[in-house]
Design a protein around this motif. Structure first.
Motif, mmCIF file in Angstrom:
data_model
loop_
_atom_site.group_PDB
_atom_site.id
_atom_site.type_symbol
_atom_site.label_atom_id
_atom_site.label_comp_id
_atom_site.label_asym_id
_atom_site.label_seq_id
_atom_site.Cartn_x
_atom_site.Cartn_y
_atom_site.Cartn_z
ATOM 1 N N VAL A 136 42.840 54.006 40.941
ATOM 2 C CA VAL A 136 43.611 54.194 40.426
ATOM 3 C C VAL A 136 44.505 56.318 41.436
ATOM 4 O O VAL A 136 45.433 56.638 41.025
ATOM 5 C CB VAL A 136 43.638 55.651 38.956
ATOM 6 N N PHE A 137 43.757 55.884 42.249
ATOM 7 C CA PHE A 137 43.363 57.242 43.852
ATOM 8 C C PHE A 137 45.160 57.090 44.053
ATOM 9 O O PHE A 137 46.018 58.166 44.218
ATOM 10 C CB PHE A 137 42.589 57.427 44.153
ATOM 11 N N ARG A 138 45.448 56.127 44.406
ATOM 12 C CA ARG A 138 46.841 55.863 44.899
ATOM 13 C C ARG A 138 47.644 55.170 43.589
ATOM 14 O O ARG A 138 48.757 54.738 44.527
ATOM 15 C CB ARG A 138 46.888 54.825 46.393
ATOM 16 N N ASP A 139 47.689 55.131 42.511
ATOM 17 C CA ASP A 139 48.360 54.122 41.688
ATOM 18 C C ASP A 139 49.863 55.032 41.870
ATOM 19 O O ASP A 139 50.846 53.454 41.623
ATOM 20 C CB ASP A 139 47.721 54.783 40.423
ATOM 21 N N TYR A 140 50.426 55.830 42.289
ATOM 22 C CA TYR A 140 51.673 56.741 42.064
ATOM 23 C C TYR A 140 52.228 56.205 43.123
ATOM 24 O O TYR A 140 53.502 55.426 43.280
ATOM 25 C CB TYR A 140 51.848 58.204 42.241
ATOM 26 N N LEU A 141 51.790 55.243 44.080
ATOM 27 C CA LEU A 141 52.786 54.142 45.324
ATOM 28 C C LEU A 141 52.977 53.113 45.185
ATOM 29 O O LEU A 141 54.287 52.353 45.332
ATOM 30 C CB LEU A 141 52.052 54.082 46.572
ATOM 31 N N PHE A 142 52.278 52.167 43.092
ATOM 32 C CA PHE A 142 53.139 51.290 43.533
ATOM 33 C C PHE A 142 52.273 50.475 42.009
ATOM 34 O O PHE A 142 51.952 49.765 41.897
ATOM 35 C CB PHE A 142 52.243 50.001 44.202
ATOM 36 N N GLU A 143 52.668 51.786 41.243
ATOM 37 C CA GLU A 143 51.845 51.687 39.350
ATOM 38 C C GLU A 143 52.757 50.238 39.216
ATOM 39 O O GLU A 143 51.556 49.637 38.004
ATOM 40 C CB GLU A 143 52.668 52.860 38.969
ATOM 41 N N THR A 144 54.002 49.386 39.206
ATOM 42 C CA THR A 144 54.032 48.673 38.339
ATOM 43 C C THR A 144 54.216 47.129 39.354
ATOM 44 O O THR A 144 53.921 46.231 38.750
ATOM 45 C CB THR A 144 55.846 49.160 39.243
ATOM 46 N N GLN A 145 52.684 47.168 40.085
ATOM 47 C CA GLN A 145 53.077 46.224 41.097
ATOM 48 C C GLN A 145 51.485 45.719 41.212
ATOM 49 O O GLN A 145 50.871 44.860 42.020
ATOM 50 C CB GLN A 145 53.290 46.513 42.270
ATOM 51 N N ALA A 146 50.578 46.352 40.403
ATOM 52 C CA ALA A 146 48.636 45.923 40.585
ATOM 53 C C ALA A 146 48.692 46.849 39.735
ATOM 54 O O ALA A 146 49.549 47.269 38.439
ATOM 55 C CB ALA A 146 48.146 47.072 41.370
ATOM 56 N N HIS A 182 57.790 48.545 44.518
ATOM 57 C CA HIS A 182 57.426 49.001 43.507
ATOM 58 C C HIS A 182 58.805 50.441 42.967
ATOM 59 O O HIS A 182 59.643 50.796 42.070
ATOM 60 C CB HIS A 182 56.061 50.242 43.330
ATOM 61 N N LEU A 183 59.608 50.355 44.648
ATOM 62 C CA LEU A 183 61.100 50.903 44.565
ATOM 63 C C LEU A 183 61.152 50.430 43.831
ATOM 64 O O LEU A 183 62.525 50.713 43.095
ATOM 65 C CB LEU A 183 60.766 51.580 46.047
ATOM 66 N N LEU A 184 61.842 49.338 44.532
ATOM 67 C CA LEU A 184 62.395 48.596 43.888
ATOM 68 C C LEU A 184 62.778 48.343 42.043
ATOM 69 O O LEU A 184 63.755 48.076 41.639
ATOM 70 C CB LEU A 184 62.805 47.370 44.332
ATOM 71 N N GLN A 185 61.759 47.738 41.999
ATOM 72 C CA GLN A 185 61.741 48.018 40.518
ATOM 73 C C GLN A 185 61.508 49.043 39.742
ATOM 74 O O GLN A 185 62.528 48.839 38.647
ATOM 75 C CB GLN A 185 60.178 47.715 39.865
ATOM 76 N N CYS A 186 61.638 50.038 39.961
ATOM 77 C CA CYS A 186 61.946 51.385 39.939
ATOM 78 C C CYS A 186 63.558 51.553 39.362
ATOM 79 O O CYS A 186 63.605 52.347 38.517
ATOM 80 C CB CYS A 186 61.332 52.756 40.131
ATOM 81 N N SER A 187 64.341 51.207 40.884
ATOM 82 C CA SER A 187 65.645 51.567 40.888
ATOM 83 C C SER A 187 66.605 50.417 40.152
ATOM 84 O O SER A 187 67.062 50.874 39.050
ATOM 85 C CB SER A 187 65.488 50.920 42.426
ATOM 86 N N GLN A 188 65.984 49.281 39.739
ATOM 87 C CA GLN A 188 66.109 47.848 38.483
ATOM 88 C C GLN A 188 66.700 48.586 37.636
ATOM 89 O O GLN A 188 67.270 48.928 36.325
ATOM 90 C CB GLN A 188 65.574 46.938 38.991
ATOM 91 N N GLY A 190 65.702 52.219 36.114
ATOM 92 C CA GLY A 190 65.995 53.435 36.363
ATOM 93 C C GLY A 190 64.699 54.131 36.316
ATOM 94 O O GLY A 190 65.049 55.338 35.281
ATOM 95 N N GLY A 191 63.806 53.716 36.543
ATOM 96 C CA GLY A 191 62.666 54.676 36.031
ATOM 97 C C GLY A 191 62.190 56.341 36.684
ATOM 98 O O GLY A 191 62.884 55.840 38.309
ATOM 99 N N SER A 192 61.313 56.840 37.041
ATOM 100 C CA SER A 192 60.568 58.207 37.854
ATOM 101 C C SER A 192 59.561 56.926 39.078
ATOM 102 O O SER A 192 60.118 56.855 38.836
ATOM 103 C CB SER A 192 60.114 58.950 36.588
ATOM 104 N N LEU A 193 59.988 58.336 39.943
ATOM 105 C CA LEU A 193 59.213 57.620 41.031
ATOM 106 C C LEU A 193 58.656 58.858 42.080
ATOM 107 O O LEU A 193 59.082 60.084 41.359
ATOM 108 C CB LEU A 193 60.634 57.454 41.970
ATOM 109 N N SER A 194 57.635 59.058 42.170
ATOM 110 C CA SER A 194 56.902 59.704 43.182
ATOM 111 C C SER A 194 57.879 60.054 44.134
ATOM 112 O O SER A 194 57.944 58.958 44.899
ATOM 113 C CB SER A 194 55.702 59.721 43.204
ATOM 114 N N SER A 195 57.214 61.129 44.856
ATOM 115 C CA SER A 195 58.198 61.299 46.009
ATOM 116 C C SER A 195 57.382 61.208 47.221
ATOM 117 O O SER A 195 57.539 60.421 48.182
ATOM 118 C CB SER A 195 58.710 62.974 45.884
#
Length: 338
Positions: A136-146, A182-188, A190-195
């Motif tokens: 889980v250490f880097r889950d904020y980078l690709f939460e929706t993809q793994a 992950h970024l594209l899915q959040c965009s589609q 309207g989800g939140s995203l880590s900077s």
């Protein structure tokens, strides 16, 4: 001699049966991992008795073969709350004992790399092989993809520090395409995203996977909307709500954003594009009249176009001529006409 005697049914268990020492444990606590079927000696109270039992081959902690078999049995059926808790107890035991195991014992757990025995966070209805989940250490980078390992974070930290996670083949780092997706899915959605997503992509901007973001709304604004990079500038612009100026907090990702189309200031073609967007909006929304703010943007666009025409750029002049067929000129009633 000890091995010979250990193979004989000499050890009395708490169910009243006598069994070979190599099948027996001296601590009832092992049942939390091996289940109620684990055989426990009743003669391990005194130091002398324990010494004899150890010599015969009893164990106080689960044998690798018994533990692996237990994991296989637990994971034959889909997870339940009970079996997930047992798996976490076993996982914790292995993490705590890992530094104490010699090389031969470590290799006796090699099959754990290939069997599906780990719980997942997103889908609790199945078990996963180690290569199918991430820590889980880097889950904020690709939460929706793994899928991510569903045991306590601190336990995962410990598993990494003692190299148990490495032994299993658990991964922590995403591929660039996973972060992009992950970024594209959040965009589609309207989800939140880590900077940190933008920081990662800035550091990996040379990866071809990042090119997918070009012409995609991928800049998360403070209002929760995602904007096209090509509609953003670093400096002030005359286009009001039809374009945006990025704040200083975006400067950390300057190289990535430049690749995606963020510019320092408007170019002359932008004045034409904004006019066309206003005309399209006016028509699609069937507006009766333009508001004052939009009128001001239109006037600034025409002023910018007029200034640019002084440069005698033939190509730009031809683009301006195309506006003759578009409703981009406001009349006194604030209605766009040709």
């Amino acid at each position: 001699l000890g091995r010979t005697l250990g193979a004989l049914p000499l050890v009395e268990c708490d169910d009243g049966e006598f069994r070979p020492a190599h099948q027996v444990y001296t601590r009832a606590e092992v049942r939390a991992m091996l289940g109620e079927g684990a055989y426990i000696s009743i003669s391990a109270d005194s130091p002398m008795a324990k010494s004899v039992l150890d010599w015969l081959g009893t164990q106080s902690i689960p044998r690798p073969t018994d533990l692996v078999q237990r994991l296989r049995n637990l994971t034959k059926a889909p997870p339940t709350i009970s079996t997930r808790l047992t798996i976490e107890v076993i996982f914790k035991f292995l993490v705590e004992q890992w530094p104490n195991f010699d090389k031969d014992v470590l290799e006796s757990f090699a099959s754990l790399r290939d069997i599906a025995w780990l719980p997942g966070r997103h889908n609790p209805a199945r078990w996963y092989r180690p290569k199918e989940v991430y820590t889980v250490f880097r889950d904020y980078l690709f939460e929706t993809q793994a899928e991510f390992l569903a045991v306590e974070r601190e336990l995962q930290n410990q598993a990494s520090s003692v190299k148990f996670a490495e032994f299993l083949g658990l991964r922590s780092e995403p591929d660039t395409h996973q972060v992009v997706d992950h970024l594209l899915q959040c965009s589609q959605q309207g989800g939140s995203l880590s900077s940190q997503v933008y920081r990662y992509l800035d550091e990996n901007r040379g990866d071809p996977a990042v090119d997918v973001l070009i012409n995609q709304p991928c800049l998360l604004l403070s209002d929760g909307h995602y904007a096209l990079p090509t509609r953003a500038y670093w400096s002030e612009h005359p286009f009001g709500a039809y374009r945006l100026q990025l704040g200083s907090e975006w400067r950390d990702y300057n190289r990535l954003l430049g690749k995606l189309g963020v510019r320092d200031k408007p170019e002359k073609a932008d004045y034409i594009q904004v006019l066309l967007e206003i005309a399209q909006e006016f028509e699609e929304k069937k507006l009766l009249a333009l508001d004052e703010t939009t009128m001001a943007v239109i006037h600034r666009c025409w002023q910018g176009i007029n200034n640019a025409l002084q440069e005698n750029d033939i190509d730009f002049t031809e683009e301006v001529k195309k506006l003759r067929s578009q409703r981009v000129v406001p009349n006194r009633k604030r209605v766009l006409i040709r």
